[in-house]
Design a protein around this motif. Structure first.
Motif, PDB file in Angstrom:
ATOM      1  N   UNK A 139     -95.374  80.311  33.987  1.00 19.21           N
ATOM      2  CA  UNK A 139     -94.178  81.027  34.417  1.00 19.21           C
ATOM      3  C   UNK A 139     -94.008  80.859  35.923  1.00 19.21           C
ATOM      4  N   UNK A 140     -92.764  80.895  36.371  1.00 17.59           N
ATOM      5  CA  UNK A 140     -92.456  80.890  37.800  1.00 17.59           C
ATOM      6  C   UNK A 140     -92.115  82.316  38.215  1.00 17.59           C
ATOM      7  N   UNK A 141     -92.843  82.830  39.204  1.00 17.30           N
ATOM      8  CA  UNK A 141     -92.630  84.198  39.670  1.00 17.30           C
ATOM      9  C   UNK A 141     -92.072  84.163  41.085  1.00 17.30           C
ATOM     10  N   UNK A 142     -90.940  84.794  41.281  1.00 14.40           N
ATOM     11  CA  UNK A 142     -90.339  84.891  42.606  1.00 14.40           C
ATOM     12  C   UNK A 142     -90.338  86.356  43.037  1.00 14.40           C
ATOM     13  N   UNK A 143     -90.770  86.593  44.253  1.00 14.74           N
ATOM     14  CA  UNK A 143     -90.802  87.974  44.737  1.00 14.74           C
ATOM     15  C   UNK A 143     -91.239  88.055  46.182  1.00 14.74           C
ATOM     16  N   UNK A 144     -91.360  89.284  46.681  1.00 14.06           N
ATOM     17  CA  UNK A 144     -91.848  89.491  48.036  1.00 14.06           C
ATOM     18  C   UNK A 144     -93.300  89.033  48.131  1.00 14.06           C
TER      19      UNK A 144
END
Length: 391
Positions: free
Chosen positions: A368-373
């Motif tokens: 999975x690709x996780x985008x976040x701070x």
């Protein structure tokens, strides 16, 4: 996006098959949001009575719920009241306890002309410098792994011309000059812990600080971070002044830490006070308007700093009212209850700047690709946890 520089994307493998549900949660910010909390030393060492202990535990719950960093005191005059008898054990106990709570620690400060050891006055300048360097080597070495971030020297701009009272550190700074003394103490700290984050720290944010930093970098002083104090007892700087300061110190290309931030929730200190320490009042209460003003200004200050890519840390200095100068500069009141400013910062740090829990599906490779701070995360898939960091 306004805070795009605070975000990133990480690809992680959590399964061996496709279309598996993955729950992703943020655990911690990479950005350091901190406070000073010196009372942990008597608390952890069992030196508080029942009422003080209950108040401290209430306060620490609010602290650890909001912050991920804390500053511990190493004022030489208190840390080593008697030569050769440093307060290492008590401070070490507090450091270990704070570390166990997931907090990043900073020691403050290793060299300062105020609250310095009075017994230095019995020594020659040559001896003062020797024991100052020995002190740095000892403390940075002893706390390595627990405290790997230090305010190496504090308020050096005024150090050689400080005239309120005689002291050993002003003596050697006057004799050696600012640049030589700063180089000495930084080299000693760097030698004791080559991987440590080493700060120069000052309230003097005029051109004098710029010039000093430029000179220090020219001679190779290993400064990791520029520390900037913003004690705003005399009123909020405002966005324009803050941005001007950010722009001016950005020219060095070094990370910036706003190390000591204060805003009061009561009457503003009169503008004619030159040294904040000269304002001594027995009672300095919050006001209804002041509580609202402090919350609004704290949020604006943090937004301005968080928007700048070189700022890596913000430390609120007085977590509870009644600390330095007896000022209502805390995020908690005298009963350790949260003020509007606490809630305002909480909404930013743990809501607006926090990655919402999300459910993703794995691709054909189980990834999975996780985008976040930027910060620490956990991904949960079919009961299995995967810890990862978005840098």
């Amino acid at each position: 996006m306004k805070y795009a520089h605070r975000m990133g994307t990480k690809t992680i493998k959590v399964s061996s098959s496709e279309n598996k549900a993955v729950t992703v949660k943020q655990l911690k910010h990479k950005f350091l949001f901190g406070c000073s909390e010196f009372s942990t030393i008597p608390y952890v060492n069992g030196e508080m009575d029942e009422a003080e202990t209950a108040d401290a535990e209430k306060r620490y719950n609010y602290m650890t719920d909001l912050f991920n960093a804390v500053t511990l005191p190493f004022y030489w005059g208190r840390f080593e009241k008697e030569r050769g008898k440093p307060d290492t054990v008590r401070t070490m106990n507090a450091a270990r306890w704070l570390k166990s709570k997931g907090l990043t620690l900073k020691g403050h400060p290793l060299c300062w002309h105020t609250v310095t050891a009075p017994w230095l006055m019995d020594l020659t300048n040559e001896e003062i410098l020797k024991v100052q360097l020995e002190r740095i080597k000892r403390d940075v070495t002893d706390f390595k792994g627990l405290i790997d971030m230090w305010d190496v020297i504090n308020e050096v701009v005024i150090m050689p011309v400080f005239d309120k009272y005689d002291n050993g550190i002003t003596r050697i700074c006057k004799e050696r000059g600012r640049i030589n003394l700063v180089r000495d103490v930084f080299q000693e700290a760097k030698s004791a812990n080559p991987d440590a984050v080493l700060l120069i720290n000052d309230f003097e944010i005029s051109v004098a600080y710029d010039i000093l930093i430029e000179g220090l970098l020219e001679v190779g002083v290993p400064i990791s971070v520029i520390g900037i104090q913003s004690h705003m007892h005399q009123g909020y700087w405002g966005i324009e002044k803050t941005q001007e300061i950010l722009e001016r110190f950005s020219r060095f290309g070094l990370p910036l830490h706003f190390t000591e931030n204060t805003l009061v929730s009561g009457e503003i200190m009169p503008p004619e006070i030159g040294d904040l320490n000269d304002y001594q009042v027995e009672n300095w209460p919050s006001t209804e308007k002041g509580l609202i003003r402090q919350a609004e200004e704290a949020a604006l200050h943090y937004k301005t700093l968080f928007s700048h890519p070189l700022v890596q840390s913000i430390t609120w200095w007085s977590f509870k009212d009644g600390g330095w100068l007896n000022a209502p500069a805390g995020l908690l009141d005298s009963y350790s209850d949260p003020k509007p400013a606490y809630h305002a910062l909480y909404r930013l740090i743990k809501d607006e700047w926090w990655t919402d829990e999300q459910t993703l599906l794995t691709d054909s490779s189980g990834m999975v690709n996780v985008t976040g701070f930027k910060g620490d995360y956990v991904a949960i898939c079919e009961g299995e946890e995967t810890r990862f960091t978005i840098e």
